[in-house]
Design a protein around this motif. Sequence first.
Motif, PDB file in Angstrom:
ATOM      1  N   GLY A  58       0.782  -1.235   0.000  1.00  0.00           N
ATOM      2  CA  GLY A  58       0.000   0.000   0.000  1.00  0.00           C
ATOM      3  C   GLY A  58       0.808   1.276   0.000  1.00  0.00           C
ATOM      4  O   GLY A  58       0.299   2.338   0.380  1.00  0.00           O
ATOM      5  N   THR A  59       2.070   1.219  -0.430  1.00  0.00           N
ATOM      6  CA  THR A  59       2.907   2.418  -0.492  1.00  0.00           C
ATOM      7  C   THR A  59       2.302   3.467  -1.431  1.00  0.00           C
ATOM      8  O   THR A  59       1.758   3.130  -2.480  1.00  0.00           O
ATOM      9  CB  THR A  59       4.321   2.047  -0.982  1.00  0.00           C
ATOM     10  OG1 THR A  59       4.919   1.150  -0.047  1.00  0.00           O
ATOM     11  CG2 THR A  59       5.207   3.279  -1.129  1.00  0.00           C
ATOM     12  N   VAL A  60       2.399   4.727  -1.020  1.00  0.00           N
ATOM     13  CA  VAL A  60       1.943   5.841  -1.857  1.00  0.00           C
ATOM     14  C   VAL A  60       3.153   6.375  -2.623  1.00  0.00           C
ATOM     15  O   VAL A  60       4.141   6.798  -2.013  1.00  0.00           O
ATOM     16  CB  VAL A  60       1.335   6.973  -1.007  1.00  0.00           C
ATOM     17  CG1 VAL A  60       0.876   8.121  -1.898  1.00  0.00           C
ATOM     18  CG2 VAL A  60       0.173   6.443  -0.174  1.00  0.00           C
ATOM     19  N   PHE A  61       3.101   6.338  -3.935  1.00  0.00           N
ATOM     20  CA  PHE A  61       4.225   6.792  -4.747  1.00  0.00           C
ATOM     21  C   PHE A  61       3.972   8.223  -5.220  1.00  0.00           C
ATOM     22  O   PHE A  61       2.874   8.563  -5.645  1.00  0.00           O
ATOM     23  CB  PHE A  61       4.407   5.875  -5.957  1.00  0.00           C
ATOM     24  CG  PHE A  61       4.759   4.458  -5.587  1.00  0.00           C
ATOM     25  CD1 PHE A  61       6.014   4.146  -5.112  1.00  0.00           C
ATOM     26  CD2 PHE A  61       3.814   3.455  -5.683  1.00  0.00           C
ATOM     27  CE1 PHE A  61       6.332   2.853  -4.749  1.00  0.00           C
ATOM     28  CE2 PHE A  61       4.115   2.154  -5.326  1.00  0.00           C
ATOM     29  CZ  PHE A  61       5.385   1.851  -4.851  1.00  0.00           C
ATOM     30  N   ILE A  62       5.007   9.037  -5.130  1.00  0.00           N
ATOM     31  CA  ILE A  62       4.888  10.436  -5.533  1.00  0.00           C
ATOM     32  C   ILE A  62       5.936  10.770  -6.581  1.00  0.00           C
ATOM     33  O   ILE A  62       7.049  10.243  -6.569  1.00  0.00           O
ATOM     34  CB  ILE A  62       5.046  11.390  -4.328  1.00  0.00           C
ATOM     35  CG1 ILE A  62       6.421  11.200  -3.661  1.00  0.00           C
ATOM     36  CG2 ILE A  62       3.929  11.192  -3.322  1.00  0.00           C
ATOM     37  CD1 ILE A  62       6.735  12.221  -2.604  1.00  0.00           C
ATOM     38  N   ALA A  63       5.552  11.632  -7.501  1.00  0.00           N
ATOM     39  CA  ALA A  63       6.471  12.134  -8.520  1.00  0.00           C
ATOM     40  C   ALA A  63       6.960  13.512  -8.083  1.00  0.00           C
ATOM     41  O   ALA A  63       6.297  14.198  -7.311  1.00  0.00           O
ATOM     42  CB  ALA A  63       5.776  12.210  -9.869  1.00  0.00           C
ATOM     43  N   ARG A  64       8.111  13.895  -8.573  1.00  0.00           N
ATOM     44  CA  ARG A  64       8.686  15.181  -8.182  1.00  0.00           C
ATOM     45  C   ARG A  64       8.329  16.299  -9.145  1.00  0.00           C
ATOM     46  O   ARG A  64       8.844  17.408  -9.035  1.00  0.00           O
ATOM     47  CB  ARG A  64      10.211  15.036  -8.077  1.00  0.00           C
ATOM     48  CG  ARG A  64      10.629  14.025  -7.005  1.00  0.00           C
ATOM     49  CD  ARG A  64      12.124  13.825  -6.967  1.00  0.00           C
ATOM     50  NE  ARG A  64      12.522  12.869  -5.956  1.00  0.00           N
ATOM     51  CZ  ARG A  64      13.787  12.477  -5.737  1.00  0.00           C
ATOM     52  NH1 ARG A  64      14.757  12.968  -6.479  1.00  0.00           N
ATOM     53  NH2 ARG A  64      14.051  11.596  -4.798  1.00  0.00           N
ATOM     54  N   ARG A  65       7.463  16.012 -10.106  1.00  0.00           N
ATOM     55  CA  ARG A  65       7.068  17.033 -11.076  1.00  0.00           C
ATOM     56  C   ARG A  65       6.047  17.981 -10.451  1.00  0.00           C
ATOM     57  O   ARG A  65       5.050  17.532  -9.867  1.00  0.00           O
ATOM     58  CB  ARG A  65       6.469  16.371 -12.317  1.00  0.00           C
ATOM     59  CG  ARG A  65       7.426  15.480 -13.081  1.00  0.00           C
ATOM     60  CD  ARG A  65       6.777  14.954 -14.357  1.00  0.00           C
ATOM     61  NE  ARG A  65       5.608  14.135 -14.053  1.00  0.00           N
ATOM     62  CZ  ARG A  65       5.655  12.817 -13.853  1.00  0.00           C
ATOM     63  NH1 ARG A  65       6.819  12.188 -13.882  1.00  0.00           N
ATOM     64  NH2 ARG A  65       4.548  12.141 -13.589  1.00  0.00           N
ATOM     65  N   PRO A  66       6.259  19.281 -10.566  1.00  0.00           N
ATOM     66  CA  PRO A  66       5.312  20.264 -10.014  1.00  0.00           C
ATOM     67  C   PRO A  66       3.902  20.080 -10.561  1.00  0.00           C
ATOM     68  O   PRO A  66       2.923  20.354  -9.875  1.00  0.00           O
ATOM     69  CB  PRO A  66       5.916  21.604 -10.447  1.00  0.00           C
ATOM     70  CG  PRO A  66       7.374  21.329 -10.635  1.00  0.00           C
ATOM     71  CD  PRO A  66       7.438  19.931 -11.166  1.00  0.00           C
ATOM     72  N   SER A  67       3.795  19.587 -11.787  1.00  0.00           N
ATOM     73  CA  SER A  67       2.482  19.422 -12.413  1.00  0.00           C
ATOM     74  C   SER A  67       1.633  18.361 -11.706  1.00  0.00           C
ATOM     75  O   SER A  67       0.413  18.325 -11.869  1.00  0.00           O
ATOM     76  CB  SER A  67       2.638  19.041 -13.889  1.00  0.00           C
ATOM     77  OG  SER A  67       3.390  17.835 -14.020  1.00  0.00           O
ATOM     78  N   ASP A  68       2.283  17.499 -10.928  1.00  0.00           N
ATOM     79  CA  ASP A  68       1.570  16.427 -10.227  1.00  0.00           C
ATOM     80  C   ASP A  68       1.206  16.797  -8.797  1.00  0.00           C
ATOM     81  O   ASP A  68       0.638  15.976  -8.076  1.00  0.00           O
ATOM     82  CB  ASP A  68       2.414  15.146 -10.210  1.00  0.00           C
ATOM     83  CG  ASP A  68       2.567  14.541 -11.590  1.00  0.00           C
ATOM     84  OD1 ASP A  68       1.649  14.724 -12.408  1.00  0.00           O
ATOM     85  OD2 ASP A  68       3.600  13.892 -11.840  1.00  0.00           O
ATOM     86  N   ALA A  69       1.552  17.999  -8.372  1.00  0.00           N
ATOM     87  CA  ALA A  69       1.371  18.382  -6.970  1.00  0.00           C
ATOM     88  C   ALA A  69      -0.085  18.282  -6.530  1.00  0.00           C
ATOM     89  O   ALA A  69      -0.397  17.745  -5.458  1.00  0.00           O
ATOM     90  CB  ALA A  69       1.895  19.797  -6.748  1.00  0.00           C
ATOM     91  N   LYS A  70      -1.012  18.792  -7.362  1.00  0.00           N
ATOM     92  CA  LYS A  70      -2.433  18.760  -6.999  1.00  0.00           C
ATOM     93  C   LYS A  70      -2.940  17.329  -6.883  1.00  0.00           C
ATOM     94  O   LYS A  70      -3.661  16.971  -5.933  1.00  0.00           O
ATOM     95  CB  LYS A  70      -3.252  19.531  -8.024  1.00  0.00           C
ATOM     96  CG  LYS A  70      -4.740  19.562  -7.700  1.00  0.00           C
ATOM     97  CD  LYS A  70      -5.525  20.349  -8.757  1.00  0.00           C
ATOM     98  CE  LYS A  70      -7.012  20.344  -8.436  1.00  0.00           C
ATOM     99  NZ  LYS A  70      -7.798  21.090  -9.460  1.00  0.00           N
TER     100      LYS A  70
END
Length: 275
Positions: free
Chosen positions: A133-145
């Motif tokens: 159940g890990t939450v993966f995040i991208a470092r692109r500003p466009s994905d912040a929302k």
Amino acid sequence: MNPTWTSETLPEQPKITASGYVRAVFRGVPLLLITTFCLLLMLVLRLVERPIYGLRRPFTPFITQFVCRSAFFLLGVKFSTRGERMRHKGAVVANHSSWLDIFALNARKRIYFVAKSEVALWPGIGWLARATGTVFIARRPSDAKKQREIFQSRLLAGHKLLFFPEGTSTDGLRVLPFKSTLFAAFFAPEVVEETWVQPVTLNYTAPAGECACFYGWWGDMSFGAHFLKVLAAKRQGSVQVIYHPAVPARDFVSRKGLATYCQQTVQNGLTPPLD
């Protein structure tokens, strides 16, 4: 803080003897078998959990805890905790020293890690991370929302998300400045009134006669070589998880204020503390 603790000054790796390889096999094979079996069991149970409970996971986190507790038993690393686990909805933030942090933080508390998106592509580890159940995040500003929306849905579902706000692992002897970006999710109007944050300190004690940074994994260190070193160690040390009092996000005026408070609290729990 000494800026040369990173990959430019990696400690000399101990030479592994024949008996060390034997220890590595006797520890590593049972750990691999338990992890594989429990992972398969978890994937089967998720087929039942997902359609009935959605984001909630009432059963599979207990399997994760069993694997993590078994890992310390098999490795011979002493594991202990201090303080009370948070009962509120919210997040946990901790210092990051090693891949062993995953076992230490999951062994007693039901949490869900937040990791960079690249981890999902790592052989073996990415599969395990997705299953738990890990939450993966991208470092692109466009994905912040989009990421804030994911955090909010998981927090509202009662998941305790685990962040490593330093943004990297260290030698385990210091705490780097906490990045405040991810703390912004706790201040969204939908969750700020019921979101709490618990700072947690991970304290590693090296085996007798070894470098104090024995369990630290950072810079250009190879995961395979570091994993083998821990498996092959003749003597093992210990890890202590300190749960500091949780605080409500609404008590802070900004994400930077909350990040600074958590960093200082984690730093104060480090033994011995370094400036």
